[in-house]
Design a protein around this motif. Structure first.
Motif, mmCIF file in Angstrom:
data_model
loop_
_atom_site.group_PDB
_atom_site.id
_atom_site.type_symbol
_atom_site.label_atom_id
_atom_site.label_comp_id
_atom_site.label_asym_id
_atom_site.label_seq_id
_atom_site.Cartn_x
_atom_site.Cartn_y
_atom_site.Cartn_z
ATOM 1 N N PHE A 143 0.703 -1.213 -0.043
ATOM 2 C CA PHE A 143 -0.117 0.081 -0.003
ATOM 3 C C PHE A 143 0.926 1.050 -0.016
ATOM 4 C CE2 PHE A 143 -2.486 -3.402 1.887
ATOM 5 C CZ PHE A 143 -3.701 -3.174 1.267
ATOM 6 N N HIS A 144 0.713 2.294 -1.018
ATOM 7 C CA HIS A 144 1.569 3.427 -0.957
ATOM 8 C C HIS A 144 0.654 4.456 -0.923
ATOM 9 C CE1 HIS A 144 4.664 0.563 -2.782
ATOM 10 N NE2 HIS A 144 3.805 -0.057 -3.495
ATOM 11 N N GLY A 145 -0.468 4.538 -0.805
ATOM 12 C CA GLY A 145 -1.284 5.867 -0.696
ATOM 13 C C GLY A 145 -0.858 6.499 -1.690
ATOM 14 N N TYR A 146 -0.669 8.055 -1.729
ATOM 15 C CA TYR A 146 -0.271 8.886 -2.747
ATOM 16 C C TYR A 146 1.262 8.944 -2.903
ATOM 17 C CZ TYR A 146 -5.254 10.349 -2.511
ATOM 18 O OH TYR A 146 -6.484 9.952 -2.530
ATOM 19 N N ASP A 147 2.008 8.263 -2.270
ATOM 20 C CA ASP A 147 3.560 8.186 -2.528
ATOM 21 C C ASP A 147 3.957 7.538 -3.563
ATOM 22 O OD1 ASP A 147 5.900 8.526 -1.898
ATOM 23 O OD2 ASP A 147 5.948 7.798 0.309
ATOM 24 N N LEU A 148 4.288 8.411 -4.751
ATOM 25 C CA LEU A 148 4.895 7.568 -5.802
ATOM 26 C C LEU A 148 6.198 7.331 -5.674
ATOM 27 C CD1 LEU A 148 3.406 9.658 -8.712
ATOM 28 C CD2 LEU A 148 2.599 7.480 -7.882
ATOM 29 N N LYS A 149 6.763 7.900 -4.768
ATOM 30 C CA LYS A 149 8.334 7.493 -4.402
ATOM 31 C C LYS A 149 8.369 5.946 -3.833
ATOM 32 C CE LYS A 149 10.411 11.216 -5.506
ATOM 33 N NZ LYS A 149 11.353 11.115 -6.824
ATOM 34 N N SER A 150 7.388 5.976 -3.080
ATOM 35 C CA SER A 150 7.514 4.555 -2.385
ATOM 36 C C SER A 150 6.961 3.383 -3.364
ATOM 37 C CB SER A 150 6.087 4.539 -1.458
ATOM 38 O OG SER A 150 5.961 3.041 -0.669
ATOM 39 N N LEU A 151 6.134 3.535 -4.483
ATOM 40 C CA LEU A 151 5.965 2.852 -5.625
ATOM 41 C C LEU A 151 7.268 2.659 -6.463
ATOM 42 C CD1 LEU A 151 3.961 1.246 -7.335
ATOM 43 C CD2 LEU A 151 3.587 3.397 -8.567
ATOM 44 N N GLN A 152 8.103 3.869 -6.461
ATOM 45 C CA GLN A 152 8.933 3.224 -7.354
ATOM 46 C C GLN A 152 10.555 2.721 -6.847
ATOM 47 O OE1 GLN A 152 9.763 7.722 -8.129
ATOM 48 N NE2 GLN A 152 8.002 7.968 -9.210
ATOM 49 N N LEU B 184 11.722 2.674 -12.649
ATOM 50 C CA LEU B 184 10.999 3.832 -13.459
ATOM 51 C C LEU B 184 10.872 3.261 -15.114
ATOM 52 C CD1 LEU B 184 13.066 6.739 -12.089
ATOM 53 C CD2 LEU B 184 10.699 6.025 -11.571
ATOM 54 N N GLU B 185 12.171 2.720 -15.592
ATOM 55 C CA GLU B 185 11.984 2.069 -17.034
ATOM 56 C C GLU B 185 10.563 1.180 -17.160
ATOM 57 O OE1 GLU B 185 14.408 -0.922 -18.251
ATOM 58 O OE2 GLU B 185 15.200 0.382 -19.918
ATOM 59 N N CYS B 186 9.915 0.816 -16.141
ATOM 60 C CA CYS B 186 8.563 -0.059 -16.287
ATOM 61 C C CYS B 186 7.288 0.996 -16.149
ATOM 62 C CB CYS B 186 8.689 -1.157 -15.638
ATOM 63 S SG CYS B 186 10.145 -2.317 -15.700
ATOM 64 N N LEU B 187 7.684 1.881 -15.459
ATOM 65 C CA LEU B 187 6.289 2.428 -15.084
ATOM 66 C C LEU B 187 6.054 3.666 -16.053
ATOM 67 C CD1 LEU B 187 7.302 3.617 -11.410
ATOM 68 C CD2 LEU B 187 5.333 2.047 -11.989
ATOM 69 N N PRO B 188 4.771 3.919 -16.505
ATOM 70 C CA PRO B 188 4.240 4.888 -17.297
ATOM 71 C C PRO B 188 4.690 6.291 -16.798
ATOM 72 C CG PRO B 188 2.472 3.368 -16.844
ATOM 73 C CD PRO B 188 3.710 3.132 -16.061
ATOM 74 N N PRO B 189 4.910 7.430 -17.549
ATOM 75 C CA PRO B 189 5.039 8.787 -17.179
ATOM 76 C C PRO B 189 4.211 9.191 -16.169
ATOM 77 C CG PRO B 189 5.135 8.644 -19.542
ATOM 78 C CD PRO B 189 4.525 7.407 -19.030
ATOM 79 N N ARG B 190 2.831 8.786 -16.103
ATOM 80 C CA ARG B 190 1.807 9.026 -14.948
ATOM 81 C C ARG B 190 2.565 8.980 -13.659
ATOM 82 N NH1 ARG B 190 -1.540 5.196 -15.989
ATOM 83 N NH2 ARG B 190 -2.507 6.103 -17.729
ATOM 84 N N TYR B 191 3.186 7.684 -13.413
ATOM 85 C CA TYR B 191 3.783 7.540 -12.111
ATOM 86 C C TYR B 191 5.250 7.589 -12.081
ATOM 87 C CZ TYR B 191 -0.561 4.875 -12.305
ATOM 88 O OH TYR B 191 -2.069 4.270 -12.549
ATOM 89 N N GLY B 192 5.654 8.774 -12.714
ATOM 90 C CA GLY B 192 7.104 9.170 -12.693
ATOM 91 C C GLY B 192 7.831 8.350 -13.513
ATOM 92 N N GLY B 193 7.500 7.519 -14.297
ATOM 93 C CA GLY B 193 8.268 6.604 -15.138
ATOM 94 C C GLY B 193 8.434 7.027 -16.316
ATOM 95 N N THR B 194 9.421 6.070 -17.303
ATOM 96 C CA THR B 194 9.968 6.337 -18.617
ATOM 97 C C THR B 194 9.200 5.570 -19.629
ATOM 98 O OG1 THR B 194 11.662 5.262 -18.280
ATOM 99 C CG2 THR B 194 12.021 7.521 -17.916
ATOM 100 N N CYS B 195 8.228 4.633 -19.439
ATOM 101 C CA CYS B 195 7.865 3.629 -20.226
ATOM 102 C C CYS B 195 6.545 4.015 -20.919
ATOM 103 C CB CYS B 195 7.333 2.330 -19.490
ATOM 104 S SG CYS B 195 6.639 1.204 -20.714
ATOM 105 N N ASN B 196 6.994 4.336 -22.326
ATOM 106 C CA ASN B 196 5.839 4.746 -23.280
ATOM 107 C C ASN B 196 5.006 3.647 -23.972
ATOM 108 O OD1 ASN B 196 5.994 7.621 -22.644
ATOM 109 N ND2 ASN B 196 8.107 7.508 -23.689
ATOM 110 N N SER B 197 5.485 2.578 -23.880
ATOM 111 C CA SER B 197 4.734 1.227 -24.562
ATOM 112 C C SER B 197 3.496 1.009 -23.513
ATOM 113 C CB SER B 197 5.630 0.323 -24.606
ATOM 114 O OG SER B 197 6.021 -0.306 -23.179
ATOM 115 N N HIS B 198 2.619 1.803 -23.476
ATOM 116 C CA HIS B 198 1.534 1.675 -22.504
ATOM 117 C C HIS B 198 0.395 1.294 -23.592
ATOM 118 C CE1 HIS B 198 1.118 5.722 -23.415
ATOM 119 N NE2 HIS B 198 -0.212 5.574 -23.124
ATOM 120 N N ALA B 199 -0.777 0.235 -23.081
ATOM 121 C CA ALA B 199 -1.773 0.046 -24.146
ATOM 122 C C ALA B 199 -2.982 -0.040 -23.291
ATOM 123 C CB ALA B 199 -1.284 -1.536 -24.601
ATOM 124 N N PRO B 200 -3.668 0.929 -23.429
ATOM 125 C CA PRO B 200 -5.133 0.657 -22.782
ATOM 126 C C PRO B 200 -5.779 -0.480 -23.391
ATOM 127 C CG PRO B 200 -4.672 3.048 -23.549
ATOM 128 C CD PRO B 200 -3.628 2.233 -24.202
#
Length: 293
Positions: free
Chosen positions: A234-243, A248-264
């Protein structure tokens, strides 16, 4: 160039190929031995016949491998998982029987995934139920889309071996959303995380939540096996905890990451339809889905 690579990624979603690198990972991560895995498949098949606790629609090695990989080639555990999988399909046939695959494109962004698969993370999937307008379609359609996403994804040997990481993003969740969560819906969603499906869940991360979480999580907690507890963070609103848990290479920019290969989900399903094969259609129909041209 980026769009070209992304398109290749979408086309690869239907691949059932096993390359040497994958088989090395399967040995390391799933205790799989290519030279003897046919013996494990035979043992699992014999156990199915001898115990008579389930009647799977397939008994070939390719199918049974999914369950063996999910339980590190421990045959009795793979058998228990297969029994639970069969019982789930019997108990909730409306989640797939006669379900129009392509009509579920309406789910849009409620599910999201990245096409960057790594041994440490596997496939990163994101649940964003707060994006769902409860007046557009019933919550059962969300579950149907989740079942479909799993049924398609688990065809890939790569995902069978690597497993996945889940982010449950509760941003936008309201009491209207919570009101749709019956115990049955909660059980069905938890089941998709590896309780009744041959999935290897590495970890689950819950973010962007408020006091509503108390009601939300209470419904789910009763169905989560105790051995899964140490995989939930559980991370609440703490993105640093998630990271700290997800590169970061795996996270979308929404969560402070650099992965752009996201697929809704909506886009992903459109690409599945574009690149599907006759074998894919055959498998989906065998599961009970309605596959329109």
């Amino acid at each position: 160039m980026y769009k070209c690579f992304l398109e290749i990624g979408f086309e690869a979603e239907l691949s059932t190929h096993e390359d040497p690198e994958l088989l090395e990972l399967a040995h390391e991560m799933c205790n799989e031995d290519v030279a003897t895995r046919h013996i494990a498949c035979a043992e699992l098949r014999d156990m199915i016949y001898e115990r008579g606790e389930c009647n799977p629609y397939r008994m070939d090695d390719v199918f049974l491998l999914r369950f063996l990989r999910a339980r590190d080639f421990i045959v009795p555990k793979a058998h228990r998982l297969l029994v639970r999988w069969c019982n789930f399909r019997i108990q909730y046939p409306y989640l797939y029987e006669g379900v129009d695959l392509w009509a579920l494109v309406k789910i849009k962004d409620a599910y999201e995934g990245t096409l960057l698969d790594r041994p440490d993370i596997g496939r990163l999937s994101i649940f964003r139920f707060g994006t769902w307008d409860t007046s557009e379609f019933p919550v059962e359609d969300l579950v149907k889309a989740g079942v479909l996403m799993f049924d398609i994804g688990i065809r890939q040997p790569k995902l069978q071996v690597l497993g996945g990481t889940l982010i449950v993003d509760l941003e936008g969740i309201t009491l209207r959303h919570v009101a749709t969560l019956t115990p049955t819906i909660a059980y069905q969603i938890v089941s998709l995380l590896g309780v009744t499906t041959p999935a290897r869940l590495k970890s689950c991360h819950i973010i962007n939540y408020s006091w509503i979480l108390n009601t939300f999580f209470y419904l789910f907690k009763r169905f989560i096996p105790r051995e899964f507890y140490d995989k939930i963070f559980f991370h609440g609103y703490d993105l640093k905890s998630l990271q700290k848990h997800i590169d970061l290479e795996c996270l979308p920019p929404r969560y402070g990451g650099t992965c752009n290969s996201h697929a809704p989900f909506g886009l992903w399903l459109q690409k599945i339809k574009k690149y599907r094969t006759a074998e894919f259609d055959k498998e989906m129909k065998a599961l009970g889905y309605l596959v329109k041209e």
